[in-house]
Design an enzyme around this catalytic site. Structure first.
Site, PDB file in Angstrom:
ATOM      1  N   ASP B 161      45.309   8.813  30.473  1.00  0.00           N
ATOM      2  CA  ASP B 161      44.668   9.810  31.332  1.00  0.00           C
ATOM      3  C   ASP B 161      44.716  11.185  30.687  1.00  0.00           C
ATOM      4  O   ASP B 161      43.742  11.924  30.726  1.00  0.00           O
ATOM      5  CB  ASP B 161      45.347   9.879  32.701  1.00  0.00           C
ATOM      6  CG  ASP B 161      44.773  11.026  33.524  1.00  0.00           C
ATOM      7  OD1 ASP B 161      43.591  10.931  33.868  1.00  0.00           O
ATOM      8  OD2 ASP B 161      45.488  12.008  33.779  1.00  0.00           O
ATOM      9  N   ARG B 168      37.249  15.119  29.197  1.00  0.00           N
ATOM     10  CA  ARG B 168      36.378  15.363  30.351  1.00  0.00           C
ATOM     11  C   ARG B 168      36.188  16.859  30.571  1.00  0.00           C
ATOM     12  O   ARG B 168      35.095  17.323  30.891  1.00  0.00           O
ATOM     13  CB  ARG B 168      36.989  14.737  31.612  1.00  0.00           C
ATOM     14  CG  ARG B 168      36.848  13.222  31.651  1.00  0.00           C
ATOM     15  CD  ARG B 168      37.730  12.622  32.739  1.00  0.00           C
ATOM     16  NE  ARG B 168      37.372  13.085  34.066  1.00  0.00           N
ATOM     17  CZ  ARG B 168      38.192  13.097  35.112  1.00  0.00           C
ATOM     18  NH1 ARG B 168      39.430  12.643  34.986  1.00  0.00           N
ATOM     19  NH2 ARG B 168      37.790  13.536  36.284  1.00  0.00           N
ATOM     20  N   LYS B 187      48.693   8.770  37.547  1.00  0.00           N
ATOM     21  CA  LYS B 187      49.909   9.578  37.444  1.00  0.00           C
ATOM     22  C   LYS B 187      50.791   9.419  38.681  1.00  0.00           C
ATOM     23  O   LYS B 187      52.002   9.278  38.572  1.00  0.00           O
ATOM     24  CB  LYS B 187      49.534  11.048  37.221  1.00  0.00           C
ATOM     25  CG  LYS B 187      49.017  11.290  35.794  1.00  0.00           C
ATOM     26  CD  LYS B 187      48.485  12.698  35.599  1.00  0.00           C
ATOM     27  CE  LYS B 187      47.249  12.925  36.451  1.00  0.00           C
ATOM     28  NZ  LYS B 187      46.554  14.178  36.109  1.00  0.00           N
TER      29      LYS B 187
END
Lengths: 434, 434
Positions: B161, B168, B187
């Protein structure tokens, strides 16, 4: 300007200004815009498209990223042809010498096999010695001297397109009308021709699968050409079945030699003559396309095209002896005949599957460093609409050895459909747009 | 599998299998999938979305890319809260000690200021000495000892992530429900809590601008939580105007200290008490959310929350003297009052604009290496719905010097709307989903 804001702008379907595009494309060349930002941008363009002005601006920016050839020193009309790519599409090899033999200058820069489609350069390189790698000075020199030149893309033209195209290829962002248009046009406009005829393929073997998309592409190409002051005609041609009877690099050169020496291959000739006719019309050697088509027929018949073809081979260091020996069929070691499983009519010979099969046989590349087998390929005994009996040969596969034919055979069996009823005849020339 | 085929799969709106996602995410970590392929993929996801199963699979793959804490050695309910981010959203600072004071274990891993929204870690770091950087062993130790721990994201959790989020951020692919859900959940699930309360913000200051999108996000978060066997409740709360009366890092700590010492700040208290109530309910300290809310009110009133807050500060090396001195208002050198331009009612205090203004004042970062001014911020004298007279103070800006207030003042003037009519009262708690 900030790269991510330009990405978001397109992502949110807002129109990009020329300043946006200029910043983004030049930023990409200079490194201020990263590969991963460019690919996100390209995917946003894939989804939201670009309008005509954006497409024009993108083309102009990519064109101006490299050199633009000035061919004004040649006192003739300069007319080129571009095909969107097909299977068995060997037209350039006949059309270039034919149109040049009529006194039109033909500056032709071609590509290599891509996906399931063949490439003019690979076909030319199946002729021993033939050189497609010339610099711009040689390009201009040969064109002036010989009236025609057939070479590969140079790094001088539209370097922005080259860098972006490599990225599109590995990020699933090839199939977008504006990106395709800007990529084609930024290179074509750099060549220096003053008129362009586009052969926009439609059907299973075309790069764009949707009919509407092909028509749109034709319109985009014409519109961008005109904005740059170029005369242009787009001919929409059928690519549902392979063009002509031979697929493969040398096999296609051979078929062109046959046609230039009097053999009748009706679909190949028709497409060749209409495209040549359009070039002759744009180059003011004919009053309209029909008249141009008649001139083309004549030039095939009287041997002018063949004579000019030999001059091209000679000028570009190809082995004319190898060419003149074409009647002595050059073939691979191994071959396999594919025969009909039942009586009927051939209602489909899927060009896409035949294209993929030809790659399996060794005509194209699966990886960029794959070696091409110039003699490999497919020879069609039958075409769509032909009557066939069970056990009769539909086509013959040629390859280095049997192992190469296994996948090809499966693909071809998938691609051939035999029906009881005679299928309707398709139009070969679907439309002409200018 | 070939990366570009997976990109095309999502681009063509086909459903990705767990194998696709596994290959793509692990390929990205190992380098087989490049940054530019991941960003093209993320943009395709932006446009075509992901269904529930894909979102769940992506979450699981990212979760399993790192460590997952096992908190079973703690014999209490472990309940955390996650906010999607807002302006003036200081709830964690009150809620964590409050809920912990009721005997629920609160393992809280928070983030920093992002975009126009503030971050719990930056607020905590406005307390001299306060440490948010602990490793997982300390995290477990402090949680067991103190019943609550407030630290920052560790590199141990969901490294996939972390790598994807950075991409992103610079490729315009943040705002997608599935990507947001997988990022949050990969997370949160690693922390080891057995129940999670989500505060999903709605309105101008929320990260998702569309109301429908916020509701969808709440449903996604609940659904993924449940698939992983976690109890979960989502509370949709208003973020059209800033929460509470203070914006800025220390200013927000100060406001929490005020509230934990008896001051009434109705909107902040309401959101805090409902979220705390939901945590108490999930942690089985209350029979329902309403009952939990009443317990929360009580714990604010009787000083339990404040007492626990001081224990957190002490345990995590913060200066308790600085905290206890909160009545001695700590402020920047320069301040500027913004006053009303006409008589009327305040009908809008645009949380987004106030958030951006607070960054201009020094509360957040424009670039990742910008230093935060912990004392800078905005103090609101009025809130939406309040009557105001021309010239009366709406709010006061605090910054290092005048130059910092120029852009902030413009943003705030854009963000305040005064109308003649009293505006309708908005619901602070819009919905509760479980």
């Amino acid at each position: 300007m900030i790269p991510v804001e330009i990405i978001k702008h397109k992502r949110d379907n807002k129109v990009l200004t020329k300043e946006h595009l200029n910043y983004f494309i030049h930023g990409y060349l200079s490194g201020d815009v990263t590969d991963y930002q460019m690919s996100a941008f390209l995917m946003a363009v894939y989804f939201n498209g670009m309008n005509e002005q954006e497409t024009f601006d993108l083309t102009e920016i990519m064109l101006n990223s490299g050199k633009i050839v000035d061919l004004n020193y040649i006192d003739k009309s300069k007319v080129d042809k571009h095909s969107t790519g097909g299977v068995g599409d060997k037209v350039s090899l006949i059309l270039a010498p034919l149109v040049a033999s009529c006194g039109i200058s033909v500056p032709m820069i071609s590509g290599r096999a891509l996906g399931h489609t063949g490439g003019t350069l690979d076909k030319l390189e199946s002729i021993p010695g033939f050189n497609v790698n010339y610099d711009l000075n040689d390009y201009k020199r040969i064109l002036e001297k010989n009236g025609v030149v057939m070479i590969g893309q140079t790094a001088d033209f539209a370097p922005a397109d080259k860098k972006i195209y490599s990225l599109r290829d590995v990020t699933g962002t090839v199939d977008n009308l504006s990106l395709i248009t800007a990529s084609i046009m930024s290179k074509k406009l750099a060549e220096g021709a003053d008129a362009i005829v586009f052969d926009v393929k439609m059907g299973s073997g075309a790069n764009l699968q949707e009919k509407d998309e092909s028509i749109k592409l034709a319109k985009y190409l014409i519109s961008v050409s005109k904005k740059f002051g170029k005369k242009a005609i787009a001919v929409l041609t059928d690519m549902d079945e392979p063009l002509g009877n031979k697929i493969g690099n040398w096999l296609e050169v051979e078929e062109c030699l046959e046609v230039m020496n009097g053999k009748k291959v009706s679909d190949l000739e028709k497409v060749n003559n209409v495209l040549s006719g359009a070039m002759l019309y744009l180059g003011k050697k004919a009053g309209n396309i029909d008249e141009g088509e008649k001139i083309a027929e004549e030039k095939l018949k009287d041997g002018s095209a063949y004579k000019k073809f030999l001059e091209i081979i000679e000028e570009q260091k190809g082995d004319t002896g190898y060419i003149k020996d074409w009647k002595n069929l050059k073939r691979t070691e191994y071959s396999k005949k594919i025969s009909a499983e039942k009586d009927g009519y051939i209602s489909e010979m899927n060009a896409f599957k035949f294209g993929l099969a030809s790659i399996e046989l060794g005509c194209g590349r699966k990886k960029t460093d794959d070696k091409i087998d110039y003699l490999a390929g497919i020879v069609l005994d039958k075409k769509c609409g032909d009557k066939i009996r069970k056990g009769e040969t539909v086509c013959e596969l040629w390859a280095e050895d049997e192992s190469k034919t296994i996948n090809a055979e499966n693909l071809i069996n998938e691609g051939i459909i035999i029906s009881e009823k005679e299928p309707e005849k398709r139009n070969l020339i679907i439309d002409i747009i200018d």
